[in-house]
Design a protein around this motif. Structure first.
Motif, short mmCIF file in Angstrom:
data_model
loop_
_atom_site.label_atom_id
_atom_site.label_comp_id
_atom_site.label_asym_id
_atom_site.label_seq_id
_atom_site.Cartn_x
_atom_site.Cartn_y
_atom_site.Cartn_z
N VAL A 209 2.73 30.37 -92.79
CA VAL A 209 1.70 29.48 -92.38
C VAL A 209 0.21 30.07 -93.06
O VAL A 209 -1.09 29.86 -93.52
N LEU A 210 0.41 31.22 -93.04
CA LEU A 210 -0.64 32.52 -93.15
C LEU A 210 -1.07 32.51 -94.65
O LEU A 210 -2.00 32.49 -94.86
N GLY A 211 -0.19 32.48 -95.35
CA GLY A 211 0.24 32.12 -97.00
C GLY A 211 -0.34 30.52 -97.18
O GLY A 211 -1.61 30.51 -98.51
N VAL A 212 -0.87 29.70 -96.09
CA VAL A 212 -0.81 27.54 -96.40
C VAL A 212 -2.40 27.71 -96.07
O VAL A 212 -3.11 27.13 -96.96
N ARG A 213 -2.56 28.59 -95.02
CA ARG A 213 -4.22 27.74 -94.43
C ARG A 213 -5.13 28.34 -94.72
O ARG A 213 -6.32 27.38 -94.65
N GLU A 214 -5.38 29.07 -95.49
CA GLU A 214 -6.67 29.74 -96.81
C GLU A 214 -6.83 28.62 -98.14
O GLU A 214 -7.20 28.64 -98.94
N GLU A 215 -5.59 27.15 -98.72
CA GLU A 215 -5.58 27.08 -100.06
C GLU A 215 -6.42 25.99 -99.91
O GLU A 215 -7.32 25.39 -98.30
N VAL A 216 -6.88 24.95 -100.85
CA VAL A 216 -8.58 25.08 -101.41
C VAL A 216 -7.87 22.71 -100.55
O VAL A 216 -9.00 23.09 -99.57
N TYR A 217 -6.91 22.30 -100.48
CA TYR A 217 -6.44 21.24 -99.75
C TYR A 217 -7.02 21.23 -97.98
O TYR A 217 -7.16 20.54 -97.58
N VAL A 218 -6.32 22.45 -97.67
CA VAL A 218 -6.73 22.86 -96.30
C VAL A 218 -7.87 23.00 -95.99
O VAL A 218 -8.30 22.49 -94.93
N ARG A 219 -8.62 23.78 -96.21
CA ARG A 219 -10.26 23.81 -96.10
C ARG A 219 -11.19 22.23 -96.37
O ARG A 219 -11.98 22.13 -96.21
N ALA A 226 -11.13 16.86 -90.60
CA ALA A 226 -10.39 16.02 -90.46
C ALA A 226 -9.09 17.74 -88.84
O ALA A 226 -9.57 18.54 -88.56
N SER A 227 -8.82 16.67 -87.52
CA SER A 227 -8.67 17.52 -86.87
C SER A 227 -7.59 18.71 -86.92
O SER A 227 -6.51 19.04 -87.65
N THR A 233 -0.23 19.15 -89.32
CA THR A 233 1.00 18.44 -89.15
C THR A 233 1.43 17.62 -90.76
O THR A 233 2.39 17.31 -91.50
N ARG A 234 0.49 17.11 -91.16
CA ARG A 234 0.37 17.01 -92.36
C ARG A 234 0.11 17.97 -94.00
O ARG A 234 0.22 17.41 -95.02
N HIS A 235 -0.40 18.99 -93.81
CA HIS A 235 -0.77 20.07 -94.85
C HIS A 235 -0.18 21.00 -94.23
O HIS A 235 0.75 21.27 -95.95
#
Length: 342
Positions: A209-219, A226-227, A233-235
């Motif tokens: 999660v630490l490597g994914v949460r700063e990706e462009v699609y999450v931001r 988005a909640s 759950t989706r990203h």
């Protein structure tokens, strides 16, 4: 001074100096044929990710063989009552300690019970405990890792320090402590093993999660309002899933070993119910007189754990992005060469 007249356009040419377009003469056979250019490449629709994963996994012979053997073991465990030639506790004193034969392929124990039937019936017990334990650890550990990795700060500190406390205990000692409080039995064994493996899933999920949460699609999802639940759950979870899947396969192997160890110590499955670890404990006293009592349950544990480990290695290679790209390129090149030779 005389002005020289400007010469007019030559005959057959317009005022602007342009000649009318000449129509090429058609050959006697009809209109001239134009050479066809190179054909446009046909675009194939992209295959679903899960189908491509299965295809790459099938091209790994070690992982494919391990998957087939595991599927066979699971089928045997599911249809144990149908496939077992005898009941688990059918006693025949006249047939006690019989070596392997056509009538009893795995021999009999000191009470005349068929070892093959007990190994088949013990498969359902050992695998059920392993799947329940890993399922509990997967759900709880993944949830803890998601919350700790996504929110960070004090949420991360509180949750992960609690996981560190569980990590401080040796695995077998923590399981024994849980069983000392809850009591022996298959259900409590699954709970104890699940508690032991929960910190592992929490650590693996948090790192992903630490490597994914700063990706462009999450931001981008966060910027459009988005909640947190939708983002998780989706990203985040689908993109953090590959290490969790690999860890699940490896943990299943160790859960089967842990169940066998606890049953061997008398804290897991209780007699007369069959279990691979319990059968090892019952056969250790006859190891010189009747080697088959401990050999066949031990081989069942060995094959199951080995297949889970080989499948985990195959999944790690397939789900790793770099390895996946190399394997996909190799399979496409092989398919192209095969098509060219054909």
């Amino acid at each position: 001074m005389s002005i020289q007249p400007t010469p007019g356009p030559p005959p057959g040419q317009g005022r602007g100096g342009d000649r009318p377009p000449e129509t090429p003469e058609e050959p006697p056979g009809g209109a001239p044929q134009r050479e066809a250019g190179p054909a446009a490449p046909t675009l194939r629709p992209a295959r679903p990710r899960w189908r491509e994963t299965l295809s790459l996994l099938a091209h790994n012979p070690t992982a494919a063989i391990a998957s087939v053997l595991l599927l066979l073991i699971v089928v045997v465990a599911f249809f144990d009552d149908t496939l077992a030639p005898q009941g688990a506790n059918e006693i025949s004193v006249a047939d006690r300690l019989q070596p392997p034969s056509w009538e009893h392929p795995f021999g009999t124990d000191d009470l005349g019970r068929d070892i093959l039937s007990r190994v088949i019936l013990g498969a359902s017990v050992s695998l059920r405990v392993g799947f329940l334990a890993v399922g509990f650890a997967l759900v709880v550990g993944t949830l803890i890792g998601l919350l700790a990795g996504y929110y960070g700060r004090w949420v991360d500190d509180v949750l992960m320090r609690f996981m560190d406390m569980l990590f401080a205990f040796p695995a077998v000692l923590l399981a024994i402590a849980v069983l000392a409080v809850r009591g022996p039995g298959s259900g409590n064994t699954a709970l104890a093993i699940g508690i032991v493996y929960t910190p592992i899933f929490a650590r693996v999920t948090r790192a992903s999660v630490l490597g994914v949460r700063e990706e462009v699609y999450v931001r981008a999802s966060r910027s459009v309002g988005a909640s947190d639940w939708r983002i998780l759950t989706r990203h985040i979870l689908p993109n953090a899933a590959p290490p969790i899947i690999v860890q699940t396969s490896i943990s299943l192997a160790f859960a089967v070993l842990a169940e066998a160890a606890l049953s061997f110590l008398g804290l897991g499955t209780q007699p007369p119910n069959p279990s691979w670890g319990l059968m090892l404990a019952e056969g250790r006293g006859f190891i010189e007189l009747a080697w088959w009592l401990a050999f066949f349950p031990g081989m069942a544990i060995f094959l199951t754990v080995l297949c889970f480990n080989l499948l985990g290695d195959g999944l790690r290679d397939v789900l790793d992005p770099r390895q996946r790209t190399q394997m996909a390129g190799s399979s496409r090149a092989a398919a192209t060469e095969t098509g060219g030779e054909a």
